[in-house]
Design an enzyme around this catalytic site. Structure first.
Site, PDB file in Angstrom:
ATOM      1  N   LYS A   8       0.821  -1.230   0.000  1.00 52.07           N
ATOM      2  CA  LYS A   8       0.000   0.000   0.000  1.00 52.07           C
ATOM      3  C   LYS A   8       0.842   1.262   0.000  1.00 52.07           C
ATOM      4  O   LYS A   8       0.636   2.162  -0.792  1.00 52.07           O
ATOM      5  CB  LYS A   8      -0.858   0.130   1.269  1.00 52.07           C
ATOM      6  CG  LYS A   8      -1.899  -0.853   1.532  1.00 52.07           C
ATOM      7  CD  LYS A   8      -2.830  -0.377   2.652  1.00 52.07           C
ATOM      8  CE  LYS A   8      -2.204  -0.130   3.999  1.00 52.07           C
ATOM      9  NZ  LYS A   8      -1.655  -1.262   4.710  1.00 52.07           N
ATOM     10  N   ARG A  83      -9.839   2.071   7.783  1.00 50.63           N
ATOM     11  CA  ARG A  83      -9.430   0.711   8.139  1.00 50.63           C
ATOM     12  C   ARG A  83     -10.567  -0.042   8.811  1.00 50.63           C
ATOM     13  O   ARG A  83     -10.452  -1.240   9.029  1.00 50.63           O
ATOM     14  CB  ARG A  83      -8.260   0.802   9.115  1.00 50.63           C
ATOM     15  CG  ARG A  83      -6.956   0.189   8.584  1.00 50.63           C
ATOM     16  CD  ARG A  83      -6.010   0.171   9.743  1.00 50.63           C
ATOM     17  NE  ARG A  83      -4.712  -0.369   9.551  1.00 50.63           N
ATOM     18  CZ  ARG A  83      -3.664   0.249   9.054  1.00 50.63           C
ATOM     19  NH1 ARG A  83      -3.775   1.449   8.537  1.00 50.63           N
ATOM     20  NH2 ARG A  83      -2.485  -0.321   9.051  1.00 50.63           N
ATOM     21  N   ARG A 119      11.848  -5.897   5.738  1.00 52.82           N
ATOM     22  CA  ARG A 119      11.619  -4.461   5.510  1.00 52.82           C
ATOM     23  C   ARG A 119      12.377  -3.628   6.553  1.00 52.82           C
ATOM     24  O   ARG A 119      12.355  -3.934   7.735  1.00 52.82           O
ATOM     25  CB  ARG A 119      10.118  -4.149   5.598  1.00 52.82           C
ATOM     26  CG  ARG A 119       9.824  -2.663   5.430  1.00 52.82           C
ATOM     27  CD  ARG A 119       8.379  -2.411   5.083  1.00 52.82           C
ATOM     28  NE  ARG A 119       7.497  -2.419   6.241  1.00 52.82           N
ATOM     29  CZ  ARG A 119       6.211  -2.071   6.176  1.00 52.82           C
ATOM     30  NH1 ARG A 119       5.667  -1.716   5.024  1.00 52.82           N
ATOM     31  NH2 ARG A 119       5.458  -2.116   7.261  1.00 52.82           N
ATOM     32  N   ARG A 152      11.000  -1.331  11.755  1.00 54.12           N
ATOM     33  CA  ARG A 152       9.904  -0.678  12.478  1.00 54.12           C
ATOM     34  C   ARG A 152       9.502  -1.585  13.630  1.00 54.12           C
ATOM     35  O   ARG A 152       9.415  -2.798  13.446  1.00 54.12           O
ATOM     36  CB  ARG A 152       8.696  -0.506  11.552  1.00 54.12           C
ATOM     37  CG  ARG A 152       8.728   0.759  10.744  1.00 54.12           C
ATOM     38  CD  ARG A 152       7.648   0.791   9.682  1.00 54.12           C
ATOM     39  NE  ARG A 152       6.320   0.378  10.146  1.00 54.12           N
ATOM     40  CZ  ARG A 152       5.217   0.436   9.384  1.00 54.12           C
ATOM     41  NH1 ARG A 152       5.290   0.889   8.151  1.00 54.12           N
ATOM     42  NH2 ARG A 152       4.053   0.049   9.849  1.00 54.12           N
ATOM     43  N   ARG A 163      -0.850  -7.888  13.734  1.00 52.79           N
ATOM     44  CA  ARG A 163      -1.435  -6.900  12.816  1.00 52.79           C
ATOM     45  C   ARG A 163      -2.295  -7.586  11.756  1.00 52.79           C
ATOM     46  O   ARG A 163      -3.344  -7.079  11.373  1.00 52.79           O
ATOM     47  CB  ARG A 163      -0.324  -6.074  12.145  1.00 52.79           C
ATOM     48  CG  ARG A 163       0.361  -5.116  13.108  1.00 52.79           C
ATOM     49  CD  ARG A 163       1.643  -4.567  12.540  1.00 52.79           C
ATOM     50  NE  ARG A 163       1.427  -3.684  11.404  1.00 52.79           N
ATOM     51  CZ  ARG A 163       2.370  -3.369  10.512  1.00 52.79           C
ATOM     52  NH1 ARG A 163       3.576  -3.878  10.618  1.00 52.79           N
ATOM     53  NH2 ARG A 163       2.104  -2.549   9.539  1.00 52.79           N
TER      54      ARG A 163
HETATM   55  P1  AMP Z   1       0.378   1.407   8.681  1.00 50.69           P
HETATM   56  O1  AMP Z   1       1.651   2.157   8.464  1.00 50.69           O
HETATM   57  O2  AMP Z   1      -0.749   1.870   7.773  1.00 50.69           O
HETATM   58  O3  AMP Z   1       0.564  -0.084   8.660  1.00 50.69           O
HETATM   59  O4  AMP Z   1      -0.110   1.771  10.176  1.00 50.69           O
HETATM   60  C1  AMP Z   1       0.700   1.477  11.297  1.00 50.69           C
HETATM   61  C2  AMP Z   1      -0.162   1.429  12.549  1.00 50.69           C
HETATM   62  O5  AMP Z   1      -0.803   2.702  12.755  1.00 50.69           O
HETATM   63  C3  AMP Z   1      -1.304   0.429  12.521  1.00 50.69           C
HETATM   64  O6  AMP Z   1      -0.870  -0.879  12.875  1.00 50.69           O
HETATM   65  C4  AMP Z   1      -2.256   1.024  13.541  1.00 50.69           C
HETATM   66  O7  AMP Z   1      -1.801   0.798  14.877  1.00 50.69           O
HETATM   67  C5  AMP Z   1      -2.126   2.521  13.282  1.00 50.69           C
HETATM   68  N1  AMP Z   1      -3.094   3.003  12.256  1.00 50.69           N
HETATM   69  C6  AMP Z   1      -2.792   3.519  11.029  1.00 50.69           C
HETATM   70  N2  AMP Z   1      -3.916   3.858  10.352  1.00 50.69           N
HETATM   71  C7  AMP Z   1      -4.947   3.538  11.184  1.00 50.69           C
HETATM   72  C8  AMP Z   1      -6.368   3.635  11.058  1.00 50.69           C
HETATM   73  N3  AMP Z   1      -6.950   4.108   9.937  1.00 50.69           N
HETATM   74  N4  AMP Z   1      -7.123   3.222  12.109  1.00 50.69           N
HETATM   75  C9  AMP Z   1      -6.565   2.747  13.239  1.00 50.69           C
HETATM   76  N5  AMP Z   1      -5.229   2.615  13.424  1.00 50.69           N
HETATM   77  C10 AMP Z   1      -4.422   3.007  12.404  1.00 50.69           C
END
Ligand code: AMP
Length: 213
Positions: A8, A83, A119, A152, A163
Site C-alpha cells: 500500500k 481501516r 523491511r 519498524r 497486525r
Molecule cells: P500502517 O503504516 O498503515 O501499517 O499503520 C501502522 C499502525 O498505525 C497500525 O498498525 C495502527 O496501529 C495505526 N493506524 C494507522 N492507520 C490507522 C487507522 N486508519 N485506524 C486505526 N489505526 C491506524
C-alpha cells in the site's frame, strides 16, 4: 486498502507523485507523532507497538484536518484509512462519496510475514527498503544517505502476525462496505511493482472524476 505488507505505502507514494496530489498516510502521521512525543503520539505508541488499531475518533480527526488543507483540494491518496467500516462511514460524510475510488491490494499472509521480516526504514531519510534474509534488524546502513536502517517496531514477526489478525477482524466488514460500488476494485499486491502501479492507475483513470466535474 490492504493488509500490512501488501505494498500500500509504496504504491500510494507512486500514485500520489503520478497524479501530483498529497499522500496522506495515517500510519506515517502517527509514527511522526510518536517520534515527536506529542500528546497523541504518547497515547498511541503502545497500541501501535502491539499491532492494534488506534481509536476511530483520533484517526478521523487527523484525516479531517489533512483533507481540509488546500493541497488536498484536487484530491489525495489516502493510505491506511479507512481501516474499519465505522471509519469508512465517517469518510462518506467528509467527502462526496461519488468521487471516491477504492483500491484494495490483496496478498497472502505467509508472503506478508516474509516480506515484512526484511523491511527496514532509514531513521534519517525515512526511505523504506528491503534487505536480504537474516540481516540484523538493528544494524545496516542506508544506501541512499548512510543513515541507520532499522526495523519498524511493528514489523517484528510476532507483531506482524498480530497486525494481520487485527486486519482480518476488520477487513471483511470494510470490504463489504465498498463491495457494491463501481469504483471499488481488488488487485493482486504480489505482482511486480510496476505491474501493480499500472493496474491501479488504469483503474483511477477510468473512475476518478476531475475536480469540478
Ligand atoms: P500502517 O503504516 O498503515 O501499517 O499503520 C501502522 C499502525 O498505525 C497500525 O498498525 C495502527 O496501529 C495505526 N493506524 C494507522 N492507520 C490507522 C487507522 N486508519 N485506524 C486505526 N489505526 C491506524
Amino acid at each position: 486498502m490492504g493488509p500490512p505488507g501488501s505494498g500500500k505505502g509504496t504504491q500510494a507514494v507512486r500514485i500520489a507523485s503520478r497524479y501530483a496530489v498529497p499522500h496522506i498516510s495515517t500510519g506515517d502521521a502517527l509514527r511522526a507523532a510518536v517520534k515527536a512525543g506529542t500528546l497523541i503520539g504518547r497515547e498511541v505508541k503502545a497500541i501501535m507497538d502491539a499491532g492494534g488499531l488506534v481509536g476511530d475518533s483520533v484517526i478521523t480527526a487527523l484525516v479531517r484536518e489533512r483533507l481540509a488543507e488546500p493541497a488536498a483540494a484536487n484530491g489525495c491518496i489516502l493510505d491506511g484509512f479507512p481501516r474499519t467500516a465505522a471509519q469508512a462511514a465517517t469518510l462518506d460524510t467528509m467527502i462526496d462519496r461519488a468521487r471516491l475510488v477504492v483500491l484494495h491490494l490483496a496478498a497472502a499472509d505467509e508472503e506478508i510475514v516474509r516480506r515484512l521480516s526484511t523491511r527496514r526504514v532509514c531513521d534519517a531519510c525515512a526511505i523504506t527498503q528491503s534487505v536480504s534474509h537474516g540481516a540484523d534488524p538493528e544494524r545496516g546502513a542506508c544506501p541512499y544517505c548512510g543513515g541507520n536502517l532499522v526495523r519498524r517496531p511493528d514489523d517484528h514477526p510476532d507483531t506482524v502476525r498480530r497486525r494481520l489478525q487485527t486486519y482480518a477482524e476488520v477487513a471483511a466488514p470494510l470490504l463489504a462496505f465498498y463491495a457494491d460500488r463501481p469504483a471499488f476494485a481488488t488487485f493482486d499486491g504480489l505482482q511486480a511493482l510496476d505491474r501493480v502501479t499500472a493496474d491501479l492507475c488504469a483503474h483511477i483513470d477510468r473512475w476518478a472524476q476531475p475536480s469540478g466535474a
